[in-house]
Design a protein around this motif. Structure first.
Motif, PDB file in Angstrom:
ATOM      1  N   GLN A  45     -55.782  88.812 -37.033  1.00 19.63           N
ATOM      2  CA  GLN A  45     -56.266  87.662 -37.795  1.00 19.63           C
ATOM      3  C   GLN A  45     -57.297  86.904 -36.976  1.00 19.63           C
ATOM      4  O   GLN A  45     -57.497  87.158 -35.787  1.00 19.63           O
ATOM      5  N   ALA A  46     -57.945  85.948 -37.647  1.00 26.87           N
ATOM      6  CA  ALA A  46     -58.877  85.022 -36.998  1.00 26.87           C
ATOM      7  C   ALA A  46     -58.742  83.673 -37.679  1.00 26.87           C
ATOM      8  O   ALA A  46     -58.520  83.597 -38.891  1.00 26.87           O
ATOM      9  N   TYR A  47     -58.846  82.606 -36.892  1.00 29.07           N
ATOM     10  CA  TYR A  47     -58.767  81.256 -37.444  1.00 29.07           C
ATOM     11  C   TYR A  47     -60.060  80.538 -37.124  1.00 29.07           C
ATOM     12  O   TYR A  47     -60.481  80.459 -35.974  1.00 29.07           O
ATOM     13  N   MET A  48     -60.736  80.012 -38.174  1.00 33.16           N
ATOM     14  CA  MET A  48     -62.042  79.384 -38.008  1.00 33.16           C
ATOM     15  C   MET A  48     -62.024  77.985 -38.591  1.00 33.16           C
ATOM     16  O   MET A  48     -61.299  77.691 -39.545  1.00 33.16           O
ATOM     17  N   PHE A  65     -58.061  84.073 -41.553  1.00 34.08           N
ATOM     18  CA  PHE A  65     -58.374  85.388 -42.107  1.00 34.08           C
ATOM     19  C   PHE A  65     -57.314  86.383 -41.629  1.00 34.08           C
ATOM     20  O   PHE A  65     -57.243  86.706 -40.431  1.00 34.08           O
ATOM     21  N   LEU A  66     -56.497  86.862 -42.552  1.00 38.06           N
ATOM     22  CA  LEU A  66     -55.411  87.788 -42.232  1.00 38.06           C
ATOM     23  C   LEU A  66     -55.813  89.207 -42.595  1.00 38.06           C
ATOM     24  O   LEU A  66     -56.623  89.413 -43.518  1.00 38.06           O
ATOM     25  N   ASP A  67     -55.233  90.177 -41.878  1.00 35.41           N
ATOM     26  CA  ASP A  67     -55.518  91.562 -42.290  1.00 35.41           C
ATOM     27  C   ASP A  67     -55.001  91.752 -43.717  1.00 35.41           C
ATOM     28  O   ASP A  67     -54.033  91.123 -44.143  1.00 35.41           O
ATOM     29  N   THR A 120     -50.643  81.475 -35.743  1.00 35.88           N
ATOM     30  CA  THR A 120     -51.862  82.015 -35.151  1.00 35.88           C
ATOM     31  C   THR A 120     -51.547  82.614 -33.778  1.00 35.88           C
ATOM     32  O   THR A 120     -50.513  82.298 -33.175  1.00 35.88           O
ATOM     33  N   PRO A 121     -52.397  83.482 -33.279  1.00 37.99           N
ATOM     34  CA  PRO A 121     -52.208  84.010 -31.920  1.00 37.99           C
ATOM     35  C   PRO A 121     -52.233  82.878 -30.898  1.00 37.99           C
ATOM     36  O   PRO A 121     -52.690  81.772 -31.192  1.00 37.99           O
ATOM     37  N   PRO A 122     -51.753  83.132 -29.682  1.00 30.18           N
ATOM     38  CA  PRO A 122     -51.734  82.063 -28.663  1.00 30.18           C
ATOM     39  C   PRO A 122     -53.138  81.579 -28.365  1.00 30.18           C
ATOM     40  O   PRO A 122     -54.090  82.346 -28.318  1.00 30.18           O
ATOM     41  N   ILE A 123     -53.240  80.240 -28.175  1.00 30.50           N
ATOM     42  CA  ILE A 123     -54.540  79.622 -27.979  1.00 30.50           C
ATOM     43  C   ILE A 123     -54.472  78.678 -26.804  1.00 30.50           C
ATOM     44  O   ILE A 123     -53.465  78.009 -26.587  1.00 30.50           O
ATOM     45  N   ALA A 124     -55.536  78.632 -26.025  1.00 28.14           N
ATOM     46  CA  ALA A 124     -55.606  77.703 -24.894  1.00 28.14           C
ATOM     47  C   ALA A 124     -56.159  76.370 -25.374  1.00 28.14           C
ATOM     48  O   ALA A 124     -56.959  76.311 -26.298  1.00 28.14           O
ATOM     49  N   GLY A 125     -55.736  75.300 -24.746  1.00 28.53           N
ATOM     50  CA  GLY A 125     -56.234  73.982 -25.103  1.00 28.53           C
ATOM     51  C   GLY A 125     -55.397  73.324 -26.172  1.00 28.53           C
ATOM     52  O   GLY A 125     -54.365  73.821 -26.599  1.00 28.53           O
ATOM     53  N   THR A 126     -55.855  72.154 -26.619  1.00 32.11           N
ATOM     54  CA  THR A 126     -55.131  71.370 -27.605  1.00 32.11           C
ATOM     55  C   THR A 126     -55.882  71.371 -28.924  1.00 32.11           C
ATOM     56  O   THR A 126     -57.093  71.593 -28.974  1.00 32.11           O
ATOM     57  N   VAL A 127     -55.148  71.086 -30.006  1.00 35.46           N
ATOM     58  CA  VAL A 127     -55.727  71.039 -31.346  1.00 35.46           C
ATOM     59  C   VAL A 127     -55.749  69.593 -31.808  1.00 35.46           C
ATOM     60  O   VAL A 127     -54.763  68.869 -31.658  1.00 35.46           O
ATOM     61  N   GLU A 128     -56.862  69.166 -32.360  1.00 34.39           N
ATOM     62  CA  GLU A 128     -56.987  67.790 -32.846  1.00 34.39           C
ATOM     63  C   GLU A 128     -55.996  67.542 -33.976  1.00 34.39           C
ATOM     64  O   GLU A 128     -55.852  68.336 -34.904  1.00 34.39           O
ATOM     65  N   GLN A 129     -55.298  66.400 -33.895  1.00 36.31           N
ATOM     66  CA  GLN A 129     -54.293  66.050 -34.884  1.00 36.31           C
ATOM     67  C   GLN A 129     -54.929  65.235 -36.012  1.00 36.31           C
ATOM     68  O   GLN A 129     -55.750  64.350 -35.772  1.00 36.31           O
ATOM     69  N   GLY A 160     -57.084  87.170 -32.866  1.00 32.54           N
ATOM     70  CA  GLY A 160     -56.185  87.959 -32.043  1.00 32.54           C
ATOM     71  C   GLY A 160     -55.233  88.824 -32.826  1.00 32.54           C
ATOM     72  O   GLY A 160     -55.406  89.062 -34.034  1.00 32.54           O
ATOM     73  N   LEU A 161     -54.204  89.286 -32.128  1.00 33.68           N
ATOM     74  CA  LEU A 161     -53.272  90.273 -32.638  1.00 33.68           C
ATOM     75  C   LEU A 161     -51.850  89.759 -32.466  1.00 33.68           C
ATOM     76  O   LEU A 161     -51.552  89.056 -31.490  1.00 33.68           O
ATOM     77  N   THR A 162     -50.977  90.102 -33.402  1.00 34.31           N
ATOM     78  CA  THR A 162     -49.569  89.730 -33.285  1.00 34.31           C
ATOM     79  C   THR A 162     -48.706  90.969 -33.527  1.00 34.31           C
ATOM     80  O   THR A 162     -49.065  91.840 -34.323  1.00 34.31           O
ATOM     81  N   PHE A 163     -47.571  91.008 -32.830  1.00 36.99           N
ATOM     82  CA  PHE A 163     -46.703  92.189 -32.885  1.00 36.99           C
ATOM     83  C   PHE A 163     -45.239  91.774 -32.940  1.00 36.99           C
ATOM     84  O   PHE A 163     -44.827  90.781 -32.328  1.00 36.99           O
ATOM     85  N   GLN A 164     -44.467  92.566 -33.686  1.00 36.95           N
ATOM     86  CA  GLN A 164     -43.012  92.483 -33.661  1.00 36.95           C
ATOM     87  C   GLN A 164     -42.512  93.715 -32.899  1.00 36.95           C
ATOM     88  O   GLN A 164     -42.986  94.831 -33.156  1.00 36.95           O
ATOM     89  N   SER A 165     -41.569  93.510 -31.984  1.00 34.20           N
ATOM     90  CA  SER A 165     -41.117  94.612 -31.141  1.00 34.20           C
ATOM     91  C   SER A 165     -39.602  94.594 -30.995  1.00 34.20           C
ATOM     92  O   SER A 165     -38.972  93.532 -30.980  1.00 34.20           O
ATOM     93  N   GLU A 166     -39.025  95.793 -30.873  1.00 31.10           N
ATOM     94  CA  GLU A 166     -37.588  95.908 -30.606  1.00 31.10           C
ATOM     95  C   GLU A 166     -37.279  95.575 -29.152  1.00 31.10           C
ATOM     96  O   GLU A 166     -36.174  95.132 -28.828  1.00 31.10           O
ATOM     97  N   ASN A 167     -38.234  95.800 -28.270  1.00 28.92           N
ATOM     98  CA  ASN A 167     -38.076  95.482 -26.854  1.00 28.92           C
ATOM     99  C   ASN A 167     -39.359  94.814 -26.368  1.00 28.92           C
ATOM    100  O   ASN A 167     -40.232  95.458 -25.784  1.00 28.92           O
ATOM    101  N   PRO A 168     -39.482  93.481 -26.598  1.00 31.28           N
ATOM    102  CA  PRO A 168     -40.755  92.800 -26.291  1.00 31.28           C
ATOM    103  C   PRO A 168     -41.184  92.919 -24.831  1.00 31.28           C
ATOM    104  O   PRO A 168     -42.377  93.064 -24.552  1.00 31.28           O
TER     105      PRO A 168
END
Length: 878
Positions: free
Chosen positions: A518-521, A571-573, A658-667, A697-705
């Motif tokens: 996905q992507a967040y704009m 924007f999601l796959d 959303t995928p992990p992001i650095a920094g803060t988001v305006e409230q 970025g990318l997100t995943f579900q895993s049986e053994n993260p």
């Protein structure tokens, strides 16, 4: 051995049950104090080793010295080992954003320096020759200048000069007072990005870059790191060895030895010792209740004996010493056993929690039992003081009692008849047996006070600690909802094509069973003022749009009556987007394609912790579907001039994380986010658009993260990714939270159990001995015709009176204590956790208190019943 000590020993032998219970109390007290001290020492040893593993085992560093000074310290008898690196020089940092750090500082490491000064890598690898270099991540985060792995940089390296004085990293930058004198041109290839080295302070004028020392260099400007034979002598060592040279201490390690000169570390040590002192004080209070009560009862039994001894010339000092000798005899047996039990028990606890500590803090450093002779000696000394205090108070009282009062025992009960008077209502409710029990309770308030206090202490500790652990569990449960994925890969700079190629590799990692991209704009849109809900305008003071000027509007309102709102598009796959449409029951043909509608979530933010579903949030817009003109936002926050028309349908769902992001988001006071398929991204955000990508970025579900994350790291490094990214294993965060709860459970309940054992021993000792002291009274009641049934009923009433008094005091105190603990967590940031009482623990406390009292009293009464009534009536208890 004098006669008084012999009498004391005879008293211990005569009353074996009480003596054994008192010794058990001493054992428990010594064991708990030893366990607390030993665990504290073991934890500090673990933290010291872990910090040394992470930051290096050196204690002091001299950042600007010559080779003669290095040689002098190597020959110093106090020094165990030394390592150095070469201060190659400084280069100007072009376009840096921090005016106090305008330089790059190049450090030349020797091979052994890499081992002594660990360097946590963020990406890439260590340099292998003098042409490769590591760059501190702070150059980008604080300095505002980005470097990527693989870049080649050319630097004019030289010295900072202030007149004829050469400056180093210990000298802060002073604009206008110094100059950079270039000496050589050096070219480096960046092979890694690292965390800021521990020796680079905030006041240092240069961001550190690390390369390998070139054997051809003969510069005599070095930084020296010293490891001492006795680290605790570091302060005296630097005072004598510095000789005018500036130095720094390895406070990350020294703080756990109590040697740091940093004020914040002194606060840490003060807090640590304060908590330890409070725990030991609680143990001492509980222990004093038990041991004091035991000696007080012993002296009550021997009152006439003390009076007779006093009448034949025994001094108050001799009588006090006799009782203190009795206490020392009990301590001589109980303290050594208690110390061994404490070491053994805390050793078992450490074995249980060692793995969880490794997960929380230092994975490569084991938490092991560390026995300190000083800590053991301190624990034994505290135990002895506890015993002496407990014995001295009743001994002083007995020695000060007049002789005739001791012989006649007229000081046992001193009260007027009105003090034990009961109402007619009480007589009707309780009956004769209950009234006798109530009068005895009133007559002997002082004697049974320690029983109530001991039970109150146990109730408060058990319930408040249970409430604390329950709050921790709630916090842990909440963290499970932080993300909807196990592993997240986030970036801002990576090209879409490169990211999708990486996605095809990572989704095949072992254990991954579900994946998405996905992507967040960032966008903005123009909305008619009348299209916004009343709840929105409440954020502007509850006035209508006509009453609000553009300057007062929550967002900029134009003169034509429209409002500019910030929004985001996720924007999601396509498969993830279709899955959301299916769950909402929306027709696929209307919400896909280049001209299809788009779903969105538009709600007012709520500060209430009671909101559990998105449907409970107030709507941002008046209509369920609206047309908007949206404008991509640029990196500087401005809008592009070209807008696009979209139709948004508002739905009640929680968007995917959303995928992990650095920094803060305006409230903002509202939440406005559209969800669109990836196939619309080229239309709404063309590749030539200056739109601001907050994260992709990318997100995943895993049986053994953990296993999947390790494999993904290998794949990413092998792919040669040079863009900045974050790879986050969210399950590690959940595991850390669970480990905190587990460790809190182990130590809290171990502490509660041992304090409760002291309380139970106190209750058993007090009740059983006091019942024994009432042998004549109870035998008299039986001699005048009280049946066993009525006798048992009377004793049950006494149990209830003791238990109810303890519960009436203990339960309110426990509730207040639980609330204070919760408020403490609220201040610490756990404000979304609603306060709730641990009703199960309260029920256990009520049942346990009544059961302990009932079982103890029935045991003591059973022994009394076996005695002959005539013998009991004639026994004067001397």
């Amino acid at each position: 051995m004098n006669i008084f000590n012999k009498v004391a020993l005879q008293g211990l032998k005569k009353n074996r049950t009480r003596t054994i219970v008192t010794i058990i109390g001493v054992i428990l007290s010594a064991a708990m104090i030893t366990a607390v001290a030993t665990f504290g020492v073991s934890l500090l040893d673990y933290m010291t080793k872990g910090a040394a593993k992470k930051y290096g085992g050196w204690q002091a560093a001299f950042l600007d010295v010559d080779s003669s000074f290095v040689q002098e310290q190597q020959l110093n008898k106090e020094v165990k080992d030394t390592v150095t690196f070469e201060n190659i020089g400084y280069a100007a940092l072009d376009s840096g954003s921090d005016p106090d750090k305008p330089y790059l500082f190049i450090a030349g490491y020797h091979p052994e320096t890499f081992d002594a000064l660990p360097i946590p890598l963020l990406s890439g690898r260590l340099p292998e020759n003098s042409g490769e270099i590591l760059v501190s991540g702070k150059v980008a985060s604080n300095g505002g200048v980005s470097y990527a792995v693989g870049d080649t940089i050319s630097l004019a390296v030289g010295s900072r000069m202030k007149g004829d004085e050469k400056l180093g990293q210990s000298d802060p930058y002073t604009a206008g007072d110094e100059t950079l004198l270039p000496e050589a041109k050096r070219t480096y290839r960046i092979v890694g990005i690292c965390q800021t080295p521990v020796f680079e302070k905030d006041s240092s004028p240069g961001y550190t870059l690390i390369t390998r020392t070139d054997t051809a260099d003969t510069a005599d400007n070095l930084s020296l790191f010293v490891t001492l034979k006795n680290p605790r002598q570091v302060l005296s060592y630097v005072d004598t060895a510095a000789d005018g040279h500036s130095y720094i201490l390895n406070n990350d390690v020294l703080r756990f030895m109590g040697l740091s000169d940093d004020p914040s570390d002194q606060i840490f040590n003060g807090l640590l010792y304060t908590v330890g002192g409070i725990v030991i004080a609680i143990i001492m209070i509980g222990s004093i209740f038990l041991i004091y009560n035991s000696f007080s009862i012993s002296l009550n039994e021997r009152t006439r004996q003390i009076g007779i001894l006093s009448s034949v010339g025994a001094t108050a000092k001799q009588l006090r010493n006799s009782v203190l000798f009795e206490g020392l005899c009990i301590g001589a047996v109980g303290i050594p056993i208690g110390v061994l039990v404490g070491i053994g028990s805390i050793g078992l606890v450490i074995i249980v929690v060692a793995k969880n500590f490794g997960t929380l803090l230092y994975a490569d450093v084991p938490l092991t039992l560390h026995v300190s002779a000083l800590a053991i000696a301190g624990a034994a000394a505290v135990s002895i003081v506890t015993i002496l205090i407990s014995a001295y108070i009743p001994a002083k009282k007995a020695a000060g009692t007049p002789v005739m009062e001791c012989i006649r025992q007229t000081n046992e009960v001193k009260m007027e008849s009105k003090s034990v008077k009961t109402s007619k209502l009480s007589q009707r409710i309780y009956g004769l047996e209950g009234i006798l029990a109530l009068k005895n309770f009133k007559r002997n308030r002082k004697r049974y006070r320690s029983i109530v206090l001991s039970l109150v202490l146990s109730i408060v500790l058990f319930i408040s600690t249970s409430a604390f652990v329950m709050d921790l569990k709630k916090a842990s449960d909440q963290t499970k909802m932080v993300t909807s994925y196990d592993i997240g890969f986030g970036t801002q700079e990576m090209d879409d094509g490169e990211m999708l190629q990486l996605y095809d590799k990572l989704k095949n990692a072992d254990g991954v069973y579900e994946s998405s991209y996905q992507a967040y704009m960032e966008y903005s849109c123009i909305v008619p003022a009348d299209g916004l809900s009343e709840d929105y305008w409440e954020s502007a003071g509850g006035r209508s749009p006509d009453e609000i000027s553009p300057d007062e509007s929550p967002d900029a309102m134009s003169a034509d009556g429209t409002v500019h709102l910030s929004m985001g598009i996720q924007f999601l796959d396509d498969s993830a987007y279709l899955g959301i449409l299916e769950s909402l029951g929306l027709p696929e043909e209307e919400y896909t394609g280049q001209s299809g509608k788009i779903i969105a979530v538009a709600k007012m933010q709520s500060n209430s912790s009671q909101v559990e579903k998105v449907e409970q949030l107030r709507a941002l817009f008046t209509d369920p579907s609206m047309d908007f003109t949206i404008f991509p936002q640029t990196n500087n926050g401005s809008e592009t001039e070209i807008g696009q028309n979209v139709n948004l349908t508002f739905v009640d769902i929680v968007p995917p994380d959303t995928p992990p992001i650095a920094g803060t988001v305006e409230q903002t006071p509202y939440f406005f986010q559209a969800l669109a398929p990836w196939s619309l991204k080229d239309k709404l955000a063309p590749s030539d658009s200056p739109a601001d990508v907050r994260v992709k970025g990318l997100t995943f579900q895993s049986e053994n993260p953990s296993k999947s994350t390790a494999e993904m790291k290998t794949v990413i490094q092998g792919a040669g990714i040079t863009s900045a990214y974050i790879l986050l294993n969210t399950s590690e965060m959940l595991e850390e939270s669970r480990n905190y709860v587990f460790i809190a459970n182990v130590f809290a309940y171990t502490f509660i159990i041992m304090i409760s054992l002291i309380a139970v021993a106190n209750v058993f000792n007090t009740i059983s001995t006091n019942i024994k002291l009432r042998r004549q009274e109870l035998a008299m009641l039986r001699s005048v015709g009280m049946s066993d049934r009525d006798f048992n009923k009377m004793m049950r009433f006494e149990c209830v009176f003791y238990g109810m008094r303890a519960l009436l005091i203990g339960l309110p105190l426990a509730v207040v204590s639980s609330l204070l603990i919760h408020r403490g967590m609220f201040i610490a940031g756990a404000d979304s956790i609603a306060f709730a009482l641990p009703w199960a623990s309260i029920g256990i406390s009520v049942c346990s208190v009544l059961l302990v009292i009932f079982v103890t009293m029935m045991y003591a009464v059973g022994k009394i019943k076996k005695e002959n009534i005539i013998d009991a009536l004639r026994d004067d208890m001397t």
